[in-house]
Design a protein around this motif. Structure first.
Motif, PDB file in Angstrom:
ATOM      1  N   ALA A  82      14.533  11.123  -6.926  1.00 59.55           N
ATOM      2  CA  ALA A  82      15.561  10.782  -5.934  1.00 59.55           C
ATOM      3  C   ALA A  82      14.927  10.284  -4.640  1.00 59.55           C
ATOM      4  O   ALA A  82      15.397   9.308  -4.041  1.00 59.55           O
ATOM      5  N   ILE A  83      13.855  10.948  -4.203  1.00 55.48           N
ATOM      6  CA  ILE A  83      13.225  10.549  -2.944  1.00 55.48           C
ATOM      7  C   ILE A  83      12.485   9.220  -3.107  1.00 55.48           C
ATOM      8  O   ILE A  83      12.423   8.414  -2.176  1.00 55.48           O
ATOM      9  N   THR A  84      11.948   8.956  -4.300  1.00 57.93           N
ATOM     10  CA  THR A  84      11.319   7.657  -4.567  1.00 57.93           C
ATOM     11  C   THR A  84      12.347   6.544  -4.482  1.00 57.93           C
ATOM     12  O   THR A  84      12.100   5.481  -3.913  1.00 57.93           O
ATOM     13  N   THR A 100      12.139   3.583  -1.675  1.00 62.39           N
ATOM     14  CA  THR A 100      11.910   2.211  -2.144  1.00 62.39           C
ATOM     15  C   THR A 100      13.195   1.391  -2.175  1.00 62.39           C
ATOM     16  O   THR A 100      13.151   0.176  -2.383  1.00 62.39           O
ATOM     17  N   ASN A 101      14.354   2.094  -2.014  1.00 62.66           N
ATOM     18  CA  ASN A 101      15.669   1.439  -2.022  1.00 62.66           C
ATOM     19  C   ASN A 101      15.919   0.677  -3.323  1.00 62.66           C
ATOM     20  O   ASN A 101      16.547  -0.381  -3.339  1.00 62.66           O
ATOM     21  N   SER A 102      15.413   1.229  -4.418  1.00 62.70           N
ATOM     22  CA  SER A 102      15.584   0.596  -5.725  1.00 62.70           C
ATOM     23  C   SER A 102      15.419   1.645  -6.819  1.00 62.70           C
ATOM     24  O   SER A 102      14.629   2.578  -6.667  1.00 62.70           O
ATOM     25  N   TRP A 103      16.160   1.464  -7.924  1.00 65.63           N
ATOM     26  CA  TRP A 103      16.021   2.397  -9.049  1.00 65.63           C
ATOM     27  C   TRP A 103      14.881   1.987  -9.985  1.00 65.63           C
ATOM     28  O   TRP A 103      14.455   2.788 -10.816  1.00 65.63           O
ATOM     29  N   LYS A 104      14.393   0.749  -9.873  1.00 68.10           N
ATOM     30  CA  LYS A 104      13.384   0.316 -10.853  1.00 68.10           C
ATOM     31  C   LYS A 104      12.073   1.072 -10.694  1.00 68.10           C
ATOM     32  O   LYS A 104      11.385   1.346 -11.683  1.00 68.10           O
ATOM     33  N   GLU A 128       0.836  -1.201   0.000  1.00 67.35           N
ATOM     34  CA  GLU A 128       0.000   0.000   0.000  1.00 67.35           C
ATOM     35  C   GLU A 128       0.873   1.253   0.000  1.00 67.35           C
ATOM     36  O   GLU A 128       0.569   2.238  -0.668  1.00 67.35           O
ATOM     37  N   ARG A 129       1.953   1.192   0.758  1.00 68.14           N
ATOM     38  CA  ARG A 129       2.881   2.326   0.799  1.00 68.14           C
ATOM     39  C   ARG A 129       3.537   2.525  -0.566  1.00 68.14           C
ATOM     40  O   ARG A 129       3.677   3.651  -1.055  1.00 68.14           O
ATOM     41  N   LEU A 130       3.949   1.436  -1.214  1.00 66.84           N
ATOM     42  CA  LEU A 130       4.594   1.517  -2.525  1.00 66.84           C
ATOM     43  C   LEU A 130       3.655   2.134  -3.557  1.00 66.84           C
ATOM     44  O   LEU A 130       4.052   3.021  -4.327  1.00 66.84           O
TER      45      LEU A 130
END
Length: 700
Positions: A665-667, A671-675, A410-412
């Protein structure tokens, strides 16, 4: 200011207790806003002068209901209170409570007292005691709670001086606990205390339950000897909470009296209307309608004043300063670039003003409750409403706010769709384009067409966020659900000081944050537009003068022709012409294309870019940015560049495009991911191009 010589004060309390109001009363505008190291939770630090020539650092901590944290921002409170090595570790805690919700607020107070930190109980909103029929026995409460109590009303500015006096004498505050929480499992806690006799028992308990360790303890020893299952820990936490509430109830039976015959319950009557399944939505719609009408109506005069002022400054700079590259940089690059963002201060300030008033009045919580019913149909948590509404100011803090959502999926989804909501960075683009292509007319004598268009763009962004959430919910196979709890604060008249500080701070942050980008890009664009490769740029004067059709032109028109020719053959002109085939189906020329590309750094750069390009491409500096855009024509057809079709195409492009490097950048960080951020960029930009293309082809 040397923090070692200052008293460190931590403001802690439940949400909606007026904690920020007390913070503002103590610090005024003497505040700094940043992030805690390593995380994106906002940190507010203020500075305050106290009696006896003492000074204080005041830290406004995130709102929390207890020290049993369920989110990262709540965990910030625990980590600070356990870490004595932190330079902001409090010498004294101000526990802010609401006089109408003392029972709930005192749970957190009893927990902090167990940490043996000097704590002052601040009972806020005392101006409502008479209205609500509340009376307090302060000496009894102080004796039972083992503390000093400050009665304040941040709204009426009551009790602040008395609070400062208590802070000065914080060393005399009792630090012993209110109750013995270890009795929830005597054998377990006795063993824990014997194993670590030099450590505070409640700190040991928090280290075990919250997975934090600032006591220099052997983690393996704790895990091997005192580890419990998650279920057992939750059971003990529940027993602890029950025991604390039993103590609080006993204290308040004598210390707090409420005469129901005096209280006047207007709130519940108003809630029935504002959260009604029909009238609630209708009222919210008309409030939004009024806000967007006002943004255009009230900001016209100051915007025109700023626009003409910067046009005049450009002319003065070009005429009064010595001819040369430096003068051109100032008059054609820096001044138009800065003017291109400052012109929108009135509209941005009004937007923040209305948002602040809605939050201060208590109405925003009703909106969150109201919209939760809609959110769930699209697979979002009710807690997603706060980030989506916050996104109307800026997507960056809005994405940070998703940390309150416990369920990862839900957060994602909330993180991914939040950039669709119309942020204040889009407002400059919307304002200038709407002003150019939408008539400044009224329908039915009251509805301003430009304000109506702006509101529709906001609704469009919110609608796309919901649609995207629905699709993502299906794609990500969201199974888990979380329960939504929102607190309904009391209605109150917004405090002018709080609203003013909020408007000033957020507008200042927007202007200075955007200003750095604008200024840097304006200088780069000016250089690229003032220099060029090859002989066409170098010999522009000769080439233009040699054309027979230019022989009869006046000196002013001839100079404009030369400036325009040089711009087309400059570095930026060559770049623009190279991308023109891709953007011309959208109704854009190469100049708009350059503005669109440069605004991928930040959306608000769009207007500043066009201001710089048009200033370099024209010798008439006195003309305003809006006038230059309004008179811009296609070299081949002679038609206006900014017409209804191209204007709507641009508005729709910016409504959907992901053009904010900071948001990406904040995303990535959250999410700790570039995808995920790359997926945002590709999907939103592709959607924006497609919608803008269809709109232009249908309307041209």
């Amino acid at each position: 200011m040397d923090s070692k010589r200052n008293i460190n004060i931590a403001l802690i309390g439940n949400p909606n207790t007026g904690k920020t109001s007390v913070f503002n009363q103590l610090t005024g505008l003497n505040q700094q806003v940043g992030n805690y190291p390593g995380i994106t939770v906002e940190k507010k630090i203020g500075f305050c002068k106290l009696p006896n020539n003492l000074k204080a650092n005041i830290l406004d901590l995130p709102g929390t209901y207890s020290l049993n944290a369920s989110s990262i921002d709540e965990n910030v409170v625990i980590e600070l209170l356990l870490n004595k090595n932190d330079k902001l570790y409090p010498d004294v805690v101000l526990l802010i409570t609401d006089v109408e919700n003392l029972k709930r607020n005192l749970l957190l107070f009893t927990q902090i007292k167990d940490l043996e930190i000097p704590t002052i109980l601040v009972i806020n909103m005392i101006d409502r005691m008479k209205y609500k029929g509340i009376s307090l026995d302060i000496p009894y409460l102080e004796e039972q709670l083992k503390t000093k109590i400050a009665l304040v009303s941040s709204r009426k500015k009551m009790g602040i001086d008395a609070l400062k006096d208590l802070i000065v004498n914080y060393k005399s505050l009792p630090t012993n606990s209110c109750l013995n929480a270890s009795s929830i499992d005597t054998e377990y806690f006795d063993k824990l205390q014997k194993t670590f006799p030099n450590q505070l028992l409640y700190k040991l308990w928090l280290v075990i339950t919250q997975d934090v360790n600032f006591l220099n303890l052997e983690r393996k020893e704790i895990e091997s000897s005192f580890a419990k299952s998650h279920t057992d820990l939750k059971r003990l936490q529940q027993k602890e909470t029950i025991k604390r509430y039993q103590f609080i109830n006993d204290v308040l039976k004598t210390g707090l009296k409420i005469d129901a015959s005096i209280a006047k319950d207007f709130r519940s009557k108003l809630d029935r209307v504002l959260t009604h399944k029909f009238w609630g939505y209708a009222i919210f719609f008309f409030i939004l309608f009024g806000i967007f009408q006002s943004i255009f109506e009230w900001s016209k005069v100051p915007m025109n004043l700023i626009d003409t002022t910067f046009a005049y400054l450009s002319t003065v700079a070009s005429e009064q300063l010595p001819t040369g590259v430096f003068t051109n940089l100032i008059s054609q690059g820096i001044i138009p670039g800065i003017g291109g963002i400052l012109i929108f201060i009135p509209q941005i300030a009004f937007l923040f003003l209305f948002i602040s008033v809605l939050e201060e009045s208590g109405y925003m919580s009703r909106v969150v409750f109201l919209m939760d019913k809609i959110m769930r149909r699209f697979g979002l948590s009710g807690k997603s409403v706060v980030p989506l509404i916050s996104g109307t100011a800026c997507a960056i803090p809005a994405i940070m706010a998703t940390r309150n959502i416990e369920n990862w999926k839900e957060r994602l989804i909330t993180i991914l769709v939040t950039p669709f909501t119309t942020c204040s960075a889009r407002l400059p683009v919307y304002a200038i384009i709407i002003g150019l292509v939408i008539p400044d007319k009224r329908v039915f004598g009251i509805v301003n067409m430009q304000g109506l268009t702006l509101m529709l763009l906001y609704l469009l962004g919110f609608g796309m966020a919901l649609f995207s959430a629905y699709v993502l919910n299906k794609v990500l196979k969201l199974k888990c659900k979380t329960f939504f709890i929102v607190e309904m604060p009391n209605y109150k008249l917004p405090m002018f000081k709080n609203v003013a500080i909020n408007v000033v701070e957020k507008t200042k942050a927007f202007v200075f944050g955007a200003g750095k980008i604008i200024l840097a890009i304006s200088v780069v664009l000016w250089f690229l537009a003032s220099t060029g490769p090859g002989k066409k740029f170098d010999n522009a004067i000769t080439i233009v003068n040699s054309k027979p059709e230019n022989a009869a032109l006046s000196k002013s028109n001839l100079n404009n022709k030369i400036a325009s020719y040089k711009l087309e053959n400059s570095y930026i002109g060559v770049m623009g012409k190279s991308i023109e085939p891709a953007i011309s189906p959208l109704g854009y020329d190469w100049k708009i294309g350059i503005a669109v590309l440069s605004s991928f750094a930040a959306r608000e750069v769009f207007v500043g870019t066009l201001a710089t390009i048009y200033s370099v491409g024209s010798t008439d500096n006195e003309d305003t940015i809006k006038n230059k855009m309004a008179t811009e024509t296609n070299d081949k057809t002679g038609a206006k560049i900014f017409n209804f079709a191209s204007g709507i195409s641009l508005l729709l492009f910016y409504a959907f495009a992901m053009q904010c490097a900071s948001t990406l950048a904040i995303t990535k960080k959250e999410t700790n991911s570039w995808k995920w951020p790359l997926g945002q960029l590709v999907f939103m930009s592709g959607l924006a191009y497609l919608v803008a293309l269809i709109a232009y082809q249908l309307l041209k």
